[in-house]
Structure formats: structure tokens, C-alpha cells
Design an enzyme around this catalytic site. Sequence first.
Site, PDB file in Angstrom:
ATOM      1  CB  THR A 133      -0.927   0.007   1.226  1.00  0.00           C
ATOM      2  OG1 THR A 133      -1.758  -1.146   1.164  1.00  0.00           O
ATOM      3  CG2 THR A 133      -1.788   1.254   1.249  1.00  0.00           C
TER       4      THR A 133
ATOM      5  CE  LYS B   9      -5.144  -1.710   1.967  1.00  0.00           C
ATOM      6  NZ  LYS B   9      -3.875  -2.395   2.068  1.00  0.00           N
TER       7      LYS B   9
ATOM      8  CE  LYS C  64       1.872   1.790   4.380  1.00  0.00           C
ATOM      9  NZ  LYS C  64       2.340   0.719   3.523  1.00  0.00           N
TER      10      LYS C  64
END
Lengths: 310, 310
Positions: free
Chosen positions: A109, A184, A252
Site C-alpha cells: 500500500t 486501497k 501510514k
Amino acid sequence: MTAAAVPPSIDPATTRLGWIGAGVMGASMCARLLAAGYRATVFTRTRSKAQPLLDAGAQWAESPAAVTAASDVVFSIVGYPRDVREVHLGDAGTLSTLAAGGVLVDMTTSQPALAVEIAAAAEEKGIAAIDAPVSGGDVGAKAGTLSIMIGGDEATVAALAPLWDAMGKTWVRQGGPGAGQHAKLVNQTLIGGNMVGVCEALLYAHRAGLDLDTVLKSVSSGAAGSWSLSNLGPRMIAGDFAPGFYVEHFLKDMGLALEEARRMNLALPGLALCEQLYHAVAAQGHARSGTHALMLALAQISGVDWQQRA
Amino acid sequence: MTAAAVPPSIDPATTRLGWIGAGVMGASMCARLLAAGYRATVFTRTRSKAQPLLDAGAQWAESPAAVTAASDVVFSIVGYPRDVREVHLGDAGTLSTLAAGGVLVDMTTSQPALAVEIAAAAEEKGIAAIDAPVSGGDVGAKAGTLSIMIGGDEATVAALAPLWDAMGKTWVRQGGPGAGQHAKLVNQTLIGGNMVGVCEALLYAHRAGLDLDTVLKSVSSGAAGSWSLSNLGPRMIAGDFAPGFYVEHFLKDMGLALEEARRMNLALPGLALCEQLYHAVAAQGHARSGTHALMLALAQISGVDWQQRA
């Protein structure tokens, strides 16, 4: 340089896979490809993490470039965008050795813009680069039931079908380079909202004196239901905050989504609040706990010691 | 006055039901009891709304007190806590005429403390008062698939089983008086988080240039999934903001939850933000739209005209 090389023909007998990154997710995903009969050459920063893959027949290589020199299709799933950049665009990165006609698939990701940058650099060399982050956690990685969100050249994505099938239950091409990453981040934005709701709701229920398991019976299967509630609610109630999915990785991801949103002039006040709350979770020492440790931080804000509650 | 009267014996042949409130939810719920063979006496503020119930065999009464005089078990599902107070505690309220041994069941989403107050006043008269708000919307009310969250005397709740079964798929006693209301506010807190996540995620997806239906394929069935996403996401994408569940009612419910949370010294920052956003939804003219109209307000904040988007 001409664009879009001929899509590869995928066959366990002839296709040489490369795999970079053997964390919790990557190790299980690569293992599924090995179990499906593919050969793979593996590199990861900490070699011991690759041992189960080597035991299952994978070859070791000393760098991303060395993986790539021995591979037709190279996967990566590493930590942060800076790692993705180094693995693919660095001096000893995949693009320094991968031959024309090869394919790169980054499943980390990461930043959508970085995926676009890698795809452009790859195209210069006659290489297709695909971004394909996943959802479904360690359990989905082991079972091959991940949702794989894919961005990149349509014919190449289609040609890789046997590989997606080995790793995921759902795989959907979302568009060109970066679209997998965007999808995502949509996924993570959804999870953020769900997690805040689940934690605040269970905290309310506790303070109101309700029995939490009994409350779940009323609210789990109706209009308030979510994967987070059904799967993480019981773990919160049990006081089990083992990861699943690490707080620091979710931070993150939310940071990436908010960075993109700023770039797109988009206000996401709910996600911004969620990210701030998760900073508190990390600050309270839970960066390596599961994302449902949000409960601990929200409880602490209101002076509830969740783990010691009656 | 002695406490807890003998729980009633429920039988379509002998039990006389009363029903107060024939809005979207109440009319369908009462209709299910009539269809199950029960007799009912009905009052609602706007008589025309009760006509389908009268056509189905219900008797009309001119006030809550008149309903109650003809009933053994009296249900109410009205608008706001002030309406609940008037219906039950007012001069022409149910408690002015309901006989000892009777049962009151308020199915309005209302204040937990008011449920406690009504139960205490009822107990003085040998009447059991139950709070039993529901989740599942107009569709669930029609189909008899509601989740009914119940607070009150255990034996009485159990005795009413045939009535719960006629209206709901899931019914769970959450505790004593007020516990049903608390559980419903837990439910609404969950929905708030889910809705913020769904709207922000789809708005992000739109701004990122993704195809929204394609994104749903990737994110709906995994860890980001929720009832809100699966059921309201497609309606948002289609631009269909008809209610389902009214914004103004959801605002009421969130207000109740936040009021209770304040009373309990509990910070719910996510729910507080959600409620503020819904005030914006109402301010923009969508109080009588469905709760998924949150999308319109969030889009407008960032200058996206959702209904005119390309």
C-alpha cells in the site's frame, strides 16, 4: 521507447517469479504461489523471514536487482513508499536489471503518484508495472482470499489472472497506474470510519452498563453491522489487541489518503479525526498492536481503563 | 404499590393490543400484529395515517388514554422524547387509564432516562413498562425482520415473545428499564461512524477518478465492508437520496446519544463530528432526505456537485 509490451503468458512450467518482501503478508502470498507450482526467486531485508519460502523451494537472491535478473514477473510487498521507491527505482532496484517484456507488480500500500512514476519509468524500458495492493489481512493472505485492487495496463492485468487467482478471492482492475492504490486508500478510509464507530459505540455501551456481548447480538447483523464490528468487536471485548493489522501500518495508510486528499483539494474531516486518534493510540504505546487498539486510546481519553474494567 | 405484576399471557384470541403512532415504522409494525391475528385499538395524531390499519380491522380511539382503556398491552412509536412523555405521562396519557397488570411498550428511539422514569411511574400502578426501540427501517418493519432492543422486567419481556416474534427477526433483552434505549443509541453510534466512512471514501474515489461501481466490487465484501456501504453506497452512486431513514430522525438519535455521553462523562469525538456534519446536511435542505444524503453535504464542503458530477 514503444509502449505496452506483449502481455506475458503465465505458466507454472515456464514463468519465473520474483518476490521481494517477506513480511507477514508477503510470506503468505508468495507461499501460495509456490504451492500453486510456480518457481520463485526471493529477496527480503531480513533473510531469516524468507526461510519458510526457501524451505518450500524458493531461490534466494541478494538484492531486488538480483531477483529481477532471474525473473519474468516480479512482485514486491514492502513497508513504506520510500521502500517501494528504493526497491524499484533505486540503484540496485528492479528496473536496473529487469528485461524488456518483464512485469513488475507492487502490492505494497503506497502512494498512487509513486505507482504512476514507476509505471512511466518501466514503460521506458518496455516493462509493464502494475500496482496491486490488497485487503484481507494475514488470514486472507494465508487462505488466498485477499481482495486485490489493481491499477495498470489492461492486457497485462488480464494475463496475470492465474497469479491473482492464487492469491485472492476478489481481484478487480480499477484503472490505469495508481488506480489500485487509490482503491486501497478508499478501502482504508472506510475502515477508519467503521473503527471509530465500533470503538465509540462499545465504549458507550460499557459506560451505560450494558453487557457488551449481549449488545453485539442486537447490533451486529442489522443496519449498524460491519466487518469491523463482527470481527474486531469481540476481540476488543475480550481485551485481545494482538495484530491483525498493525496500528503503525494503518497510520501510514491514512497518512497517504490524507496526503492525496489534500492534493485533490478534498476535505475528509472524519478520516482526519480518525488519523489523529490513531496518533494517540501510537503515542500510548500501541503502534505494534492491532488497529482495534483504538479502543484503548478512546477509553483512556474518558478515564476508562478498558483492560481493568469490571 | 407492589412491584412486578404477573406477566401477561399473550393470546390472539384474548389479548387486546393498543397501538399509538402510525408513522412509516409504526403502521407497518402494527399491521404485522393484525396479520398475526391480534385485535388492536389505534390512535395516531393524524387519523388518515391509521386508515390502512382500520381497514385491516383495527379500532380507532381518540387519545392515548382511550387506547389504553381498551387494551391489555399498549405499544407506542412516536417522534421525539417529548411526544413519548406526553403519550405516557401526560394528562390524557396511557398511565391515566391503563389498568394494573397492563403492559406499556415504547418502541420510539428516546431518552434512556425517560424510559426509566416511565417504568417507575408505571410500577407505581402495577403496570410493567418496557422500552423496545428497533433497527431495520421501513423494509424491516414491513417484513417483520426488525432488530428489537429491549429494556425492562425480564419475565414481562419473555411473556411478550409472540409479539416480538411477529415484528422482529432479532429481539434481545439488554437489561432493565432504559437498556433497550441505550442499545439503540449504540446502534446509531455505529451507523454514524460507518456513514462518515462511506461518504468520505466514495468522495475520495470520485475525486481520484475511479469508477465508483468498480470500487465497490473491491471494497464491499472485505474488511472495509458494512451494511451502510452495501446498501446505501449504491444509492449514493445512483444519486437516489430518498429516505430510508430520515436525516432529521438520525439527528435526534445522535443528539440523544451525545446527551447521554455527556451525562456519563464520555467523550465521543467521532460521533460529535458526525452529528455536526449532519447538521450541515439538514441546513442544506436535506432534513427529510435519507441519511445517505450526508454525501451531498460532504461533497459540497469540497466544492463537488455530487448530483451533477461527470
